[in-house]
Motif scaffolding. Structure first.
Motif, mmCIF file in Angstrom:
data_model
loop_
_atom_site.group_PDB
_atom_site.id
_atom_site.type_symbol
_atom_site.label_atom_id
_atom_site.label_comp_id
_atom_site.label_asym_id
_atom_site.label_seq_id
_atom_site.Cartn_x
_atom_site.Cartn_y
_atom_site.Cartn_z
ATOM 1 N N SER A 139 0.816 -1.184 -0.047
ATOM 2 C CA SER A 139 -0.013 0.056 0.033
ATOM 3 C C SER A 139 0.853 1.284 0.020
ATOM 4 C CB SER A 139 -0.793 0.017 1.288
ATOM 5 O OG SER A 139 -1.831 -1.131 1.271
ATOM 6 N N TRP A 144 -1.852 3.105 -2.580
ATOM 7 C CA TRP A 144 -3.309 2.811 -2.612
ATOM 8 C C TRP A 144 -4.210 3.792 -1.858
ATOM 9 C CZ3 TRP A 144 -2.229 -3.145 -2.446
ATOM 10 C CH2 TRP A 144 -1.861 -3.372 -3.948
ATOM 11 N N ALA A 148 -8.848 1.983 -0.517
ATOM 12 C CA ALA A 148 -8.900 1.257 -1.505
ATOM 13 C C ALA A 148 -9.411 -0.103 -1.030
ATOM 14 C CB ALA A 148 -7.574 1.087 -2.180
ATOM 15 N N SER A 149 -10.202 -0.903 -1.711
ATOM 16 C CA SER A 149 -10.645 -2.251 -1.478
ATOM 17 C C SER A 149 -9.708 -3.236 -2.093
ATOM 18 C CB SER A 149 -12.053 -2.420 -2.040
ATOM 19 O OG SER A 149 -12.828 -1.596 -1.577
ATOM 20 N N TRP A 182 -7.974 -0.617 -11.428
ATOM 21 C CA TRP A 182 -7.507 -1.884 -10.791
ATOM 22 C C TRP A 182 -5.906 -1.721 -10.688
ATOM 23 C CZ3 TRP A 182 -10.866 -5.263 -8.858
ATOM 24 C CH2 TRP A 182 -12.374 -5.162 -9.192
ATOM 25 N N SER A 183 -5.441 -2.342 -9.652
ATOM 26 C CA SER A 183 -4.054 -2.146 -9.537
ATOM 27 C C SER A 183 -3.595 -3.638 -8.954
ATOM 28 C CB SER A 183 -3.567 -1.209 -8.224
ATOM 29 O OG SER A 183 -2.090 -1.165 -8.345
ATOM 30 N N ALA A 240 -6.317 -4.655 -5.878
ATOM 31 C CA ALA A 240 -6.737 -3.170 -5.103
ATOM 32 C C ALA A 240 -7.616 -2.498 -6.326
ATOM 33 C CB ALA A 240 -5.543 -2.272 -4.708
ATOM 34 N N HIS A 241 -8.794 -2.300 -5.821
ATOM 35 C CA HIS A 241 -9.935 -1.368 -6.578
ATOM 36 C C HIS A 241 -9.776 0.072 -5.972
ATOM 37 C CE1 HIS A 241 -13.852 0.098 -7.397
ATOM 38 N NE2 HIS A 241 -13.557 -0.424 -8.786
ATOM 39 N N LEU A 242 -9.641 0.879 -6.771
ATOM 40 C CA LEU A 242 -9.501 2.374 -6.233
ATOM 41 C C LEU A 242 -10.585 3.008 -7.205
ATOM 42 C CD1 LEU A 242 -6.516 1.349 -6.683
ATOM 43 C CD2 LEU A 242 -5.984 3.329 -5.466
#
Length: 245
Positions: A139, A144, A148-149, A182-183, A240-242
């Protein structure tokens, strides 16, 4: 007077010669037996080492081919699509077609999407402190943030393809989120082989995200060196979804 002849004493050397020759032959046979046993043992060990080296070479070639296919798929997916030509619309005379009145309708309230799961686990269960440490380091490196989820998708030691259970969880994760970035990140220990394997796993998950309808420009891949590396870190992919700010 006749002279008395004394019997001649002859030395008989044949028994001693035969005894010495037998001892030499027995010693030579014993040495030949020892050498034969040693050569057989060395031959068996050499064959085993040759088989192991050949298997390692074949596995390395398979990994090289997989990495080449992953790079080729990433390159093909990155090629932009050619926009289709839009046909010119025929202008309409206002006298013939008067503009229709604009009716403003209130938009229905948007439902708040369900929050995605915080962890996607497939495979062996890992200790929570290890995941927390990796998540914190990734992170910070990827920036992130706290909004972020982040989900964790774990692979088996020698698995490089996404399983059916993992595909269903990726689809569920995409269905529960709105548009955003999306990461995909994975922690590695700096070893070249583990870095290649990690990039292959990242490419597989990226392909599944593209199949679910996620735009290719909204997906980023990255491998991050962490210190100290944990056991199996190169098999845990953090998704990770931002949301767009």
């Amino acid at each position: 007077m006749r002279e008395k002849h004394k019997p001649l004493e002859e030395n008989n050397y044949w028994p001693g010669y035969v005894d010495a020759l037998v001892n030499v032959v027995l010693n030579m046979l014993f040495m030949v037996g020892i050498m034969a046993v040693g050569l057989v043992s060395l031959n068996v060990e050499a064959l085993g080492n040759f088989k192991l080296a050949r298997q390692a070479q074949q596995l390395y070639q398979i990994n090289e081919e997989n990495m080449l296919l992953a790079a080729l798929g990433t390159f093909i997916a990155a090629i932009p699509e050619i926009p289709k030509p839009v046909p010119a619309s025929t202008p309409v005379t206002p006298a013939l077609a008067p503009p229709a009145p604009v009716v403003i309708r209130p938009e229905p309230p948007k439902e708040e999407p369900a929050k995605p799961p915080t962890a996607l686990r497939v495979g062996r269960q890992r200790a929570a402190p290890v995941l927390v440490d990796e998540k914190q380091q990734l992170s910070e490196r990827m920036q992130w943030g706290d909004q972020a989820s982040i989900g964790v998708l774990e692979f088996e030691p020698f698995a490089f393809r996404v399983s059916g259970a993992q595909i269903s969880q990726i689809r569920q994760l995409v269905a529960q989120t709105n548009a955003g970035r999306w990461s995909l990140a994975i922690a590695v220990d700096g070893n070249e082989t583990t870095t290649r394997e990690s990039f292959w796993r990242l490419s597989q998950i990226r392909q599944q995200l593209l199949l679910t309808g996620v735009p290719q420009e909204a997906i980023t891949l990255r491998t991050v060196n962490i210190l100290p590396p944990s056991t199996g870190s190169s098999r845990r992919v953090f998704i990770a979804h931002l949301r767009y700010s």
